[in-house]
Design an enzyme around this catalytic site. Structure first.
Site, PDB file in Angstrom:
ATOM      1  N   GLY A  65       0.818  -1.209   0.000  1.00 30.16           N
ATOM      2  CA  GLY A  65       0.000   0.000   0.000  1.00 30.16           C
ATOM      3  C   GLY A  65       0.852   1.258   0.000  1.00 30.16           C
ATOM      4  CE  LYS A  66       3.982   2.728   5.769  1.00 33.85           C
ATOM      5  NZ  LYS A  66       5.092   2.736   6.738  1.00 33.85           N
ATOM      6  CG  ASP A 121       9.027   5.883  12.442  1.00 36.68           C
ATOM      7  OD1 ASP A 121       8.349   4.842  12.355  1.00 36.68           O
ATOM      8  OD2 ASP A 121       9.446   6.318  13.529  1.00 36.68           O
ATOM      9  CE1 TYR A 134      -3.045   3.712  19.220  1.00 37.52           C
ATOM     10  CE2 TYR A 134      -1.317   3.889  17.573  1.00 37.52           C
ATOM     11  CZ  TYR A 134      -1.729   3.499  18.831  1.00 37.52           C
ATOM     12  OH  TYR A 134      -0.850   2.902  19.699  1.00 37.52           O
TER      13      TYR A 134
END
Length: 211
Positions: free
Chosen positions: A23-24, A83, A168
């Site tokens: 996905g990245k 990151d 999250y």
């Protein structure tokens, strides 16, 4: 932004993304394609013999640079790494770089989410500010490096909502929206996300250093 000068890379038209997350890779490829840079982008899975780098830095930028430099040195190609994490105001910026292992086990999204919600159980809505942060680093084999950052500000829900995204996303509601990140479409999320902002800021850096 940090800058160190150096000579040209031996492989200026190939860029390695220091992740095995498809996905990245797709997300950065779309951004670079939109910038019309003509760069071949491949993920770290193209180099299965290279081990993952331990994230021993104390900031997002340090961890991104550690990964980018390690891959650039191992492959002889320019490398990009990022990151990211969640920074909660009332926790002084935590979980921060520990976001992926907040509950003790790396990558256990549900445990991380449950622990954070329990810690914030008595915190009123007006004090539940938080933001996602991302540092994206470009490193060349000669040691040249650049770092850019992106953020997504919002507030934290009391209960998760939505099935999209990861980490999250189900509890962060971006400012100005009524939905959580997990309720946004991938296109909507990429347009405002911390990672999207950082990668878009990285595109002109790639153009500058790789031509």
């Amino acid at each position: 932004m940090q800058t160190h000068t150096g000579g040209p890379s031996a492989h200026p038209r190939r860029l390695i993304l220091a992740t095995r997350n498809a996905g990245k890779v797709s997300e950065l490829r779309a951004i670079l394609d939109a910038a019309d840079l003509g760069i071949e982008l491949v993920g770290a899975d193209a180099y299965p013999h290279i081990p993952d780098v331990k994230e021993t830095g104390v900031t997002f930028a340090e961890n991104a640079l550690l990964k980018a430099h390690a891959l650039a040195q191992a492959t002889g190609c320019p490398a990009v790494a990022d990151d990211s994490g969640l920074c909660v105001d009332v926790l002084g910026g935590a979980p921060g770089i520990f976001s992926a292992r907040w509950a003790g086990t790396h990558g256990d999204d549900r445990a991380n989410l449950d622990l954070l919600l329990a810690q914030l159980g008595d915190i009123a809505d007006e004090h539940r500010g938080a933001h996602f942060a991302c540092a994206a680093a470009l490193a060349l084999p000669d040691g040249t490096e650049r770092v850019v950052e992106g953020t997504l500000k919002g507030t934290l829900r009391h209960t998760p909502s939505g099935t999209g995204g990861f980490g999250y996303d189900p509890i962060l509601q971006p400012l100005g929206d009524t939905r959580t990140c997990a309720e946004l479409t991938p296109t909507e999320k990429n347009a405002i996300s911390h990672r999207g902002e950082a990668f878009r800021a990285l595109a002109p850096v790639v153009r500058e250093l790789l031509g």
